[in-house]
Each structure stands twice: as C-alpha cells, then as structure tokens.
Design an enzyme around this catalytic site. Structure first.
Site, PDB file in Angstrom:
ATOM      1  N   GLU A 129       0.827  -1.224   0.000  1.00 44.30           N
ATOM      2  CA  GLU A 129       0.000   0.000   0.000  1.00 44.30           C
ATOM      3  C   GLU A 129       0.859   1.271   0.000  1.00 44.30           C
ATOM      4  O   GLU A 129       0.556   2.245  -0.692  1.00 44.30           O
ATOM      5  CB  GLU A 129      -0.904  -0.003   1.247  1.00 44.30           C
ATOM      6  CG  GLU A 129      -1.828   1.182   1.365  1.00 44.30           C
ATOM      7  CD  GLU A 129      -2.885   1.227   0.265  1.00 44.30           C
ATOM      8  OE1 GLU A 129      -3.777   0.381   0.268  1.00 44.30           O
ATOM      9  OE2 GLU A 129      -2.794   2.124  -0.593  1.00 44.30           O
ATOM     10  N   LYS A 205       4.651   4.263  -9.871  1.00 46.29           N
ATOM     11  CA  LYS A 205       3.355   4.191  -9.169  1.00 46.29           C
ATOM     12  C   LYS A 205       2.217   3.944 -10.162  1.00 46.29           C
ATOM     13  O   LYS A 205       1.289   3.180  -9.874  1.00 46.29           O
ATOM     14  CB  LYS A 205       3.129   5.480  -8.381  1.00 46.29           C
ATOM     15  CG  LYS A 205       4.130   5.649  -7.240  1.00 46.29           C
ATOM     16  CD  LYS A 205       4.131   7.068  -6.696  1.00 46.29           C
ATOM     17  CE  LYS A 205       5.122   7.239  -5.564  1.00 46.29           C
ATOM     18  NZ  LYS A 205       5.390   8.654  -5.244  1.00 46.29           N
TER      19      LYS A 205
END
Ligand code: HSE
Length: 436
Positions: A129, A205
């Site tokens: 995460e 990302k």
C-alpha cells in the site's frame, strides 16, 4: 494470542516513522490486528547513529540478510527503496516463508510479476500500500472498494515532490532548483531526486495502479514518461490566465484500442477538485462505470503518512496469516490466472488537447502560416493569445490551446512550425486533460 515478530529493513524516514507509529499506537493496533506486533530487529546502515525513535528493544544489524533469515521473524518490512538489494532480500524472505510489507514502488513496478508469482506459489502475502501515494489507501480502495466496477480511467498527482515544486513555483515565483532543494530537505524527494522530476517515480506508481485497475501485468517499460523540468513560471502563469493549472499527472486509460499509460505535466481546468491539490499532497481521481468518479486525497510522502500505510498493511497481513491462501485478496486485484495482456498504446496514438507556447517575430502573415500548418494537420485551434510589446518585427509570445487531436499529428505539425524562420527555437508543449 502469540505476538507476531517483525523485522525491518531500513530505519530511515519511513522506517523510523513506522516504528514510532507502532510504539505510540500499540494498544489500538493490537485491538485491530487481534495480536501484538513486535518489531524485534532492524537492518540499518549505521548502528551507532542517534535516532529520534526508541530502538532499545530491537536487535540492530547492518546485514539485511540477518533479518530475512531470522527464524523468529514472520513478516519482513522492506523500507529502503531501490531495487537491487531489496529484490534479493525479498526473494530470500519469501523462500524462507516470510510475508512481506514494502513501500518500494520501484521494486514492485519492475519485479512485482516475479515477486507475486513466488509469493502465490508459497501461500505468502506481499503488501505494498505504501508504494503508491504514501498514506492514501488507494491500493485498498481500487482493489477492494471498487471491485464491483469496470474502471475506465484514472489520473493522479502521485509524486509529491513534483507537486510541491509546481505549487511553490506558482505561489512564490521561486525557481525550480531552489524549491527542489527544499523538498529534498523536507524528506519528500527520492534518494535519487532525478526520479521525482523526470517522472520515473510517478511511472513506477502508475504501473502499479494500472495493473490493479485493469487486471494487466505490471509493465513499467511501457509507460511514457515526461517530468516537470521543462515547465517554467511563465507557463504556469499563462495556464492560470486561461483557467487551468499545471499538474504532473499519471494517467491510465482503457480505450477500445488498448491502454494508455502516461506520465507528464498536464493542464487541468482550475475548477476540478484535483487541480487544487497543492504542496506535497497527492490525489487520485478514478472513473469507474458504476460509482462514477471518486477522488482520493492525502499526504503522498513523509515519515508518518507513509508509515500509516505500512502499518495498515502489517495489520492486514497479521489478520490474513490465519486465512486460507486461496481465499485472500489477490496481489494485483484480479486472480493470477485472470490477468490479461492488453496492448499498451504508443504515445503517437493517444488523443488529447495541447497548450503550446512559442516565440515568433511580430509580422503580418506569421499567425496565418502557423494556422495553415495546423489546418493541414487536422488540428483545430481553440484559443490564441499574443503577449509582448506588439511592436513590428519584435519577438512576441503566442499561446495556443488546441482541441483534441492525435499526438502523431501534433508532433508532425510542430516540426513544420519550428522550421519557419519567423518562429524562434522550440515550441513548448503541455498536454491538456479536461478530466470530466
Ligand atoms: N519521492 C516520492 C514523492 C515519495 O515525492 O512523492 C513518495 O513515494
């Protein structure tokens, strides 16, 4: 129930934040996880370095492999960044039957396919995460909260350093290098700051977000990358005047022909919420078929914001340790045998609008010759502004906004425009997205 033993690799900005949060919120974390979480050891570069966090209960070592081979450690938390040593350490830890929590986006974007395959085969969890957008629970939101939806596109401000620099340039008129140095001092920038400003960090990302949004394998090599180094205060000011702000965006869009994966500075209308995300803050706008648009906002970097995501992953892993590996949330949101290969569109195939800034000689017919080139290339002009003294034969700045066109057409047209002897130097080009 018996406590779960954790080993940390890295006790820098994020590692010390993680230890602090685990210590400060130990009671609530235990109530949530159902078991105590004990950090028993940490690998660090310098054992004697004074630290703001209490490490007296930890065994400190310089050797990360002592952590991954430690018989009492069940979960290895990798927080050093980079992809050489961390890859070897994570693979060894998996071989040794240990679950992983990592904040390392480069590791997941570049090697995630192999890491997840090994973890899957061994019935282990790799949680990541904190790898995307720091403290924002965006992986959990897409992977679990939006799992009913077909995700159409997402667009995110996912590099805090770039956003901080653009915001500071706009608000204070300071120059790029001055603001970059400040972002580094505040601990936002990557160890290699070029990764922040050349778009690599955002591309890492975006690779992860696209994979969990569309159920495709991780393919960093196919992400188009452009950073913020070419953006000047002048462009920021012109964009403002035209009702836009310049943000560095990661965009993943599923089209009928394939997937767009691109990271670049983008003009977005000022009235969009995401256009008003400033400083080191991150935000991701996700367009899905059932719920429509959803927006996720929060701190994208920094010690405790990132630690928040690391510790949430730790709690998740502790909770899932006792569940049947076949019934866990899949690493990439879709079941491993349901991951598909969609074509990734080359950049010249994408369609978008453009902001253009060029310096031209103020003479009759200059605008007409530029407009003719655009017309012949099937590019429709939306807005034109001229800035400068307006004296004949002096240099003036022309700002143009185009309507949507194929990137291939624009690149061809700009080559012709740049070859006109009334146009000085290169034309500055920034893509525009309405995000509506
Ligand atoms: N360097 C990153 C950023 C840190 O500026 O967003 C969080 O990944």
């Amino acid at each position: 129930m018996k406590a779960v033993n954790i080993g940390l690799i890295g006790l820098g900005t994020v590692g010390s934040g993680t230890l602090s949060v685990l210590q400060r919120n130990a009671e609530e974390i235990t109530r949530r996880a159902g078991r105590q979480i004990h950090v028993i050891a940490a690998a660090v570069q310098d054992i004697s370095k004074p630290r703001a966090v209490d490490t007296s209960a930890l065994h400190l070592t310089r050797d990360p492999f002592e952590i991954v081979n430690h018989p009492d450690i069940e979960i290895v938390v990798e927080l050093v960044g980079g992809d050489n040593m961390p890859l070897e350490a994570v693979m060894t830890a998996l071989d040794n039957g240990k679950h992983i929590v990592t904040a390392n986006k480069a590791l997941i974007a570049l090697h995630g396919n192999d890491i997840f395959e090994k973890a899957q085969n061994k019935g282990l969890v790799v949680a990541f995460e904190a790898a995307v957008a720091g403290g924002i629970p965006i992986i959990k939101s897409i992977r679990e909260g939006l799992s009913a939806n077909r995700i159409e596109w997402l667009a995110g401000i996912i590099n805090g350093t770039s956003n901080y620099i653009l915001t500071q340039m706009e608000e204070s008129g300071r120059d790029f290098n001055d603001v970059l140095a400040e972002a580094q001092a505040l601990g936002y920038a990557e160890a290699d700051p070029s990764f922040d400003i050349d778009g690599t960090d955002a591309a890492h990302k975006l690779t992860i977000l696209a994979s969990i949004a569309f159920g495709i394998s991780l393919q960093f090599e196919n992400v188009y990358r452009e950073g913020i180094t070419e953006i000047s205060s002048e462009d920021i000011t012109h964009a403002r005047e035209l009702g836009y702000r310049i943000k560095h965006l990661g965009i993943a869009r599923k089209t009928d022909n394939g997937v767009e994966l691109r990271v670049h500075p983008t003009l977005i209308p000022q009235k969009r919420l995401i256009a008003n995300v400033d400083g080191v803050m991150n935000a991701i706008l996700v367009q899905s078929d059932a719920v429509g648009p959803t927006l996720y906002y929060g701190a994208g970097a920094g010690s405790e914001p990132t630690a928040s995501a690391v510790v949430a992953d730790l709690i998740d892993v502790v909770r899932t340790i006792t569940t049947d590996p076949g019934n866990r949330v899949p690493h990439l949101a879709f079941h491993p045998d349901a991951i598909i290969d969609l074509p990734i569109l080359p950049m010249d195939e994408i369609e978008t609008a453009y902001y253009l800034r060029m310096s031209v000689i103020n003479q009759p017919g200059v605008m007409a010759s530029i407009a003719m080139i655009f017309g012949d290339s099937d590019i429709s002009i939306d807005t034109i502004l001229q800035k400068g003294s307006g004296q004949p034969n002096e240099n003036v700045t022309i700002i143009m906004l185009t309507q949507n066109t194929r990137e291939r057409n624009l690149v061809k047209a700009l080559k012709q425009v740049e070859s006109l002897n009334t146009v000085n130097g290169r034309v500055m080009r920034v893509r525009i997205e309405q995000l509506s």
